[in-house]
Design a protein around this motif. Structure first.
Motif, short mmCIF file in Angstrom:
data_model
loop_
_atom_site.label_atom_id
_atom_site.label_comp_id
_atom_site.label_asym_id
_atom_site.label_seq_id
_atom_site.Cartn_x
_atom_site.Cartn_y
_atom_site.Cartn_z
N ASN A 72 0.87 -1.13 -0.05
CA ASN A 72 0.06 -0.01 0.07
C ASN A 72 0.83 1.29 0.06
O ASN A 72 1.95 1.40 0.81
N TYR B 150 0.47 4.26 1.08
CA TYR B 150 0.55 5.04 2.27
C TYR B 150 1.03 4.30 3.23
O TYR B 150 1.59 5.02 4.37
N ILE C 259 4.81 5.30 2.77
CA ILE C 259 4.94 6.41 3.44
C ILE C 259 5.26 6.56 4.88
O ILE C 259 6.07 7.00 5.14
N ASP D 225 5.11 10.59 -4.00
CA ASP D 225 3.60 11.03 -3.76
C ASP D 225 3.78 12.58 -3.07
O ASP D 225 4.22 12.48 -1.92
N LEU E 151 -2.90 13.97 0.84
CA LEU E 151 -3.22 12.76 1.61
C LEU E 151 -1.71 12.25 2.08
O LEU E 151 -1.33 11.90 3.12
N GLY E 152 -0.81 12.11 1.18
CA GLY E 152 0.60 11.45 1.32
C GLY E 152 1.34 12.37 2.44
O GLY E 152 1.92 11.74 3.42
N VAL F 41 -0.41 11.44 5.87
CA VAL F 41 0.16 10.30 6.29
C VAL F 41 1.38 10.45 6.92
O VAL F 41 1.80 9.71 8.02
#
Length: 171
Positions: free
Chosen positions: A2, A4, A7, A56, A60-61, A64
């Protein structure tokens, strides 16, 4: 994997690296930042950003990555309070630089504290000479605390602090 989760794991790895690096380079480097130190911090943050989020660059990246750092920091703080061995790994103990006017030259050399830096610290506390210092301590945050052997100086500092607190309460 995934993206995320990737990250989050990258962020944790960078955080751990930075904690170890700052521990190795010492607390003195963080006690009072000068312009070169601020630039260094900004450049380090820019350098590790890509290591954390990779390609990314979305909101959102970034969120996270920030969340992973905040959660890890929270866990680390809780572990430090609960387990003294963890705290011992990450935070130095206070170290006595001057005791009853006698300097610990080996410790000063080991901590790379210059004579001028020490003189500045004692002058900030209203003391003119090392022999007038009852205790000077290099604190875990990188500052130097100084206690005078002169009772009059200690009473003066105490009264000034107490007067400020009284003024704050009155307002």
């Amino acid at each position: 994997m995934n993206p995320y989760l990737d990250i989050a794991l990258r962020s944790v790895a960078v955080y751990v690296f930075m904690v170890v690096a700052l521990r190795l380079f010492g607390k003195k480097e963080l006690s009072q930042l000068n312009p070169a130190d601020i630039i260094l911090i900004l450049l380090i943050s820019n350098a590790v950003q890509n290591a954390m989020v990779g390609p990314d660059t979305t909101l959102l990246g970034g969120l996270v990555a920030a969340t992973a750092l905040l959660v890890l920091n929270f866990i680390l703080k809780k572990a430090m309070h609960r387990f003294k061995s963890v705290e011992g790994l990450l935070v130095d103990k206070p170290q006595i630089l001057i005791h009853n006017g006698k300097l610990d030259f080996k410790l000063l050399s080991k901590l790379d504290i210059s004579n001028d830096e020490l003189k500045e610290a004692i002058r900030e506390h209203g003391i003119e000479h090392f022999t007038e210092v009852k205790l000077a301590v290099f604190e875990p945050d990188g500052n130097i605390s100084v206690i005078s052997g002169d009772v009059r100086l200690r009473e003066t500092h105490y009264k000034r602090r107490k007067a400020k607190k009284t003024l704050v309460r009155a307002q």
